[in-house]
Scaffold this motif. Sequence first.
Motif, mmCIF file in Angstrom:
data_model
loop_
_atom_site.group_PDB
_atom_site.id
_atom_site.type_symbol
_atom_site.label_atom_id
_atom_site.label_comp_id
_atom_site.label_asym_id
_atom_site.label_seq_id
_atom_site.Cartn_x
_atom_site.Cartn_y
_atom_site.Cartn_z
ATOM 1 N N LYS A 270 0.809 -1.226 0.000
ATOM 2 C CA LYS A 270 0.000 0.000 0.000
ATOM 3 C C LYS A 270 0.841 1.275 0.000
ATOM 4 C CE LYS A 270 -4.221 -1.907 1.978
ATOM 5 N NZ LYS A 270 -4.851 -2.010 0.655
ATOM 6 N N MET A 271 1.873 1.328 0.817
ATOM 7 C CA MET A 271 2.662 2.560 0.871
ATOM 8 C C MET A 271 3.316 2.856 -0.475
ATOM 9 S SD MET A 271 5.522 3.783 3.609
ATOM 10 C CE MET A 271 6.114 5.464 3.575
ATOM 11 N N THR A 272 3.819 1.815 -1.130
ATOM 12 C CA THR A 272 4.443 2.000 -2.442
ATOM 13 C C THR A 272 3.418 2.461 -3.475
ATOM 14 O OG1 THR A 272 6.086 0.286 -1.981
ATOM 15 C CG2 THR A 272 5.709 0.852 -4.294
ATOM 16 N N VAL A 273 2.273 1.789 -3.498
ATOM 17 C CA VAL A 273 1.237 2.107 -4.486
ATOM 18 C C VAL A 273 0.697 3.523 -4.296
ATOM 19 C CG1 VAL A 273 -1.111 1.551 -5.231
ATOM 20 C CG2 VAL A 273 0.567 -0.272 -4.909
ATOM 21 N N PHE A 274 0.411 3.894 -3.051
ATOM 22 C CA PHE A 274 -0.143 5.229 -2.833
ATOM 23 C C PHE A 274 0.903 6.331 -3.016
ATOM 24 C CE2 PHE A 274 -3.577 2.891 -0.562
ATOM 25 C CZ PHE A 274 -4.624 3.349 -1.359
ATOM 26 N N THR A 275 2.158 6.002 -2.794
ATOM 27 C CA THR A 275 3.221 6.967 -3.099
ATOM 28 C C THR A 275 3.290 7.203 -4.606
ATOM 29 O OG1 THR A 275 4.527 6.324 -1.161
ATOM 30 C CG2 THR A 275 5.696 7.439 -2.955
ATOM 31 N N ILE A 276 3.178 6.131 -5.378
ATOM 32 C CA ILE A 276 3.167 6.260 -6.842
ATOM 33 C C ILE A 276 1.946 7.065 -7.294
ATOM 34 C CG2 ILE A 276 2.927 4.976 -9.011
ATOM 35 C CD1 ILE A 276 4.559 2.725 -7.711
ATOM 36 N N PHE A 277 0.813 6.805 -6.651
ATOM 37 C CA PHE A 277 -0.405 7.563 -6.987
ATOM 38 C C PHE A 277 -0.190 9.053 -6.724
ATOM 39 C CE2 PHE A 277 -4.449 9.466 -5.535
ATOM 40 C CZ PHE A 277 -5.194 9.303 -6.694
ATOM 41 N N ASN A 278 0.425 9.378 -5.600
ATOM 42 C CA ASN A 278 0.723 10.770 -5.263
ATOM 43 C C ASN A 278 1.645 11.385 -6.314
ATOM 44 O OD1 ASN A 278 1.099 13.220 -3.994
ATOM 45 N ND2 ASN A 278 2.179 12.402 -2.224
ATOM 46 N N ILE A 279 2.640 10.621 -6.739
ATOM 47 C CA ILE A 279 3.580 11.111 -7.752
ATOM 48 C C ILE A 279 2.852 11.389 -9.067
ATOM 49 C CG2 ILE A 279 5.555 10.486 -9.202
ATOM 50 C CD1 ILE A 279 6.649 8.929 -6.780
ATOM 51 N N VAL A 280 2.023 10.432 -9.477
ATOM 52 C CA VAL A 280 1.286 10.584 -10.741
ATOM 53 C C VAL A 280 0.366 11.800 -10.695
ATOM 54 C CG1 VAL A 280 -0.463 9.546 -12.239
ATOM 55 C CG2 VAL A 280 1.413 8.149 -11.357
ATOM 56 N N MET A 281 -0.364 11.972 -9.595
ATOM 57 C CA MET A 281 -1.256 13.118 -9.465
ATOM 58 C C MET A 281 -0.466 14.427 -9.446
ATOM 59 S SD MET A 281 -4.412 12.360 -9.614
ATOM 60 C CE MET A 281 -4.932 14.020 -9.196
ATOM 61 N N SER A 282 0.685 14.416 -8.800
ATOM 62 C CA SER A 282 1.522 15.619 -8.753
ATOM 63 C C SER A 282 1.996 15.997 -10.144
ATOM 64 C CB SER A 282 2.723 15.393 -7.835
ATOM 65 O OG SER A 282 2.306 15.076 -6.520
ATOM 66 N N LEU A 283 2.420 15.004 -10.914
ATOM 67 C CA LEU A 283 2.874 15.252 -12.286
ATOM 68 C C LEU A 283 1.725 15.749 -13.159
ATOM 69 C CD1 LEU A 283 5.205 12.160 -12.827
ATOM 70 C CD2 LEU A 283 5.923 14.554 -12.681
ATOM 71 N N LEU A 284 0.547 15.164 -12.960
ATOM 72 C CA LEU A 284 -0.627 15.583 -13.737
ATOM 73 C C LEU A 284 -0.983 17.033 -13.442
ATOM 74 C CD1 LEU A 284 -3.071 15.003 -15.566
ATOM 75 C CD2 LEU A 284 -4.291 14.199 -13.527
ATOM 76 N N LEU A 285 -1.038 17.393 -12.176
ATOM 77 C CA LEU A 285 -1.390 18.758 -11.796
ATOM 78 C C LEU A 285 -0.319 19.748 -12.249
ATOM 79 C CD1 LEU A 285 -2.805 18.067 -8.220
ATOM 80 C CD2 LEU A 285 -4.113 18.586 -10.299
ATOM 81 N N PHE A 286 0.926 19.341 -12.152
ATOM 82 C CA PHE A 286 2.039 20.173 -12.638
ATOM 83 C C PHE A 286 1.896 20.411 -14.140
ATOM 84 C CE2 PHE A 286 6.258 20.326 -14.634
ATOM 85 C CZ PHE A 286 6.838 21.406 -13.981
ATOM 86 N N ALA A 287 1.656 19.321 -14.893
ATOM 87 C CA ALA A 287 1.526 19.430 -16.347
ATOM 88 C C ALA A 287 0.335 20.293 -16.735
ATOM 89 C CB ALA A 287 1.388 18.035 -16.962
ATOM 90 N N CYS A 288 -0.788 20.100 -16.041
ATOM 91 C CA CYS A 288 -1.988 20.886 -16.345
ATOM 92 C C CYS A 288 -1.778 22.369 -16.042
ATOM 93 C CB CYS A 288 -3.183 20.355 -15.565
ATOM 94 S SG CYS A 288 -3.803 18.767 -16.152
ATOM 95 N N THR A 289 -1.037 22.664 -14.985
ATOM 96 C CA THR A 289 -0.764 24.052 -14.628
ATOM 97 C C THR A 289 0.112 24.727 -15.675
ATOM 98 O OG1 THR A 289 -0.942 23.549 -12.262
ATOM 99 C CG2 THR A 289 0.192 25.584 -12.861
#
Length: 626
Positions: free
Chosen positions: A63-82
């Motif tokens: 779980k910690m690995t998966v949710f860390t990856i999810f956080n990374i993906v969302m961060s990259l998405l929001l960064f790219a959208c901005t």
Amino acid sequence: MVAIMNTVRRSTFWTTFILVMLKIMLFRHFVFDNVEIVRLFSDAAAILTLMFVLELLTSVNWKMTVFTIFNIVMSLLLFACTVYFTFYGSMPTYTALSGANQLGQVQDSVTATIQTKDYLFFVDFVVLALLYAVTLRSKNRVTKSTRVGKPLYVAIALLLTIGASALYIRANHDISNELVQSERLGVLNYQVATAINARIENEAIADGSVNETQAALEQLESDYLTGVGAKVEAGSNSFFGVAKGMNVVVIQMESFQDILVGMDIDGQKVTPVLDDLIKNSFYFSNVFQQIGPGNTSDAEFLSNTGIYPTGDIAMSKGYGDRAIPSMPRLLAKYNYVSNTFHVNDVTFWNRNDLYPALGFTKYYDKPSFTDDKFNAFGASDEELYRVGMEKLSSLHDKNTPFYAQFITASSHHPFVIPEEFREIKLPAELEGKQLGHYIEAAKYTDKAIGDFIQALKDKGMYDNTVLVIYGDHFGMQTKDNDPAWVEQTLGMKYEERLSRFNIPLIIHVPGIEGQTSTKVGGQVDIMPTLANLLGLNLKDEGYTVFGRDLLNTSNNVIGMRYYMPTGSFFNDDIMFVPGTGFDDGTAYDINTLEPVADFSQYRDDYDYIMSLMKLSDEYVKLSPKR
């Protein structure tokens, strides 16, 4: 700190949720300039839906690995959208983001667009990395949890968040203004709504035909023009056939705004070549860009077809497999050879598909030019025209009529050109500023055009060649060029959208005395205007266009989307930008650049443009595949 890290490990789900929601709030602040709590519920529903799915599918130890990856993906998405919003002024969809593979070709522009504050999306990773390092040094190992999850509770929660997201989407999916819709739904639910609307639209036209769309367009034009004023069709009145049989050279100037034309900097003309050409040409000073996510390639599509980009994907990528009715295809019937020249690789924005779709005889791309390392694209405009003259001279010597398109790149963002090519002395207030670089690049673009025109004259080709010169899209980004500062520095009125999206259109016909027109127009009007001059009646030729012949139109209205929301339009009086619809929109006077309080009399224009662009989308989607 060890205790904090242990707590983070034990509550990975909610820690991740809180971190992502904080970034959502940051994103809303950057993009929408506000953080309305009520709007965050839609974001929360979408985020929790994805996280509950991961919770059900992931074992405890992962779980910690998966949710860390999810956080990374969302961060990259929001960064790219901005970053995307900063450059385009639009919320990207999944189709637009699919073009991310093109970014390497414009790395300098992307780098210049990113702002320091954008990196705040990744601050938590630095903090968590430091906490993790502390736990390692303390050798305080955390035993792996063997607790059994509660899949039933999670599944119920998942169904509730899916239901909540569905309700939000249903309540807002029919808003045509993409910015309003994305603000209400949030970045994730907006993607779902976009996909649903695309499916609905595609299903609606699945059983349609090009002929039905053409008939609907004729009816729309007839209904709209009743009581508004007669539109004269291309080929039926002024200047019809005055350039019949002539060669055509189309120059699409990179990032070229109309404010550059006639600009004077401390007694130095920025565009002396264009200024001189305008004296004996048709010059349209109120023409506006209409491109979609394909930017320059969409401008090529527009000018060659008279068809609107769909706005959700670059036309080269989405419709490069079609046989699009176009000027190259039309002129091929009259034995014209059509060539297009661009110093970049032809795969950039899928031009290797676009050019066959438009019916060009041949294209010349990067390998055809000597790389004089002018900018990130490689060869300079001078090299572009040198090679072009070689090819056109060969056709001229064989008495072969030609249609030639030149896509310039020397004035591409971020506009910094080699020092030896800078031919204007900037005042101190412009030194090192983007506006200063922009002016220097424009000056070079103008000079290169002048050298090319002289080459045409030297070869004896100028007096039998129509020149069409226009800008592909805006150059100056608002974040680097505050409108008030631009006004003060240049001593002219400058409105953030009206001035920025205003591009020049110049058409020179040998032997014909030109004229300057303030009639509003768009890139969609270039093809029908040129057809009239060449003596080609589009209706008789069986061609359908969604623009108008600017030389024979008593009134005009053009639509714009992507850089402004769907439903935006320009007419001879105003620029209109919708809110959730027409009534809560805003308008600016196209001449004074001042706000217009009462725009109720233009509702017919709004309804017309909404219908026109819908029919244009249908037409291109129903066009036959090659």
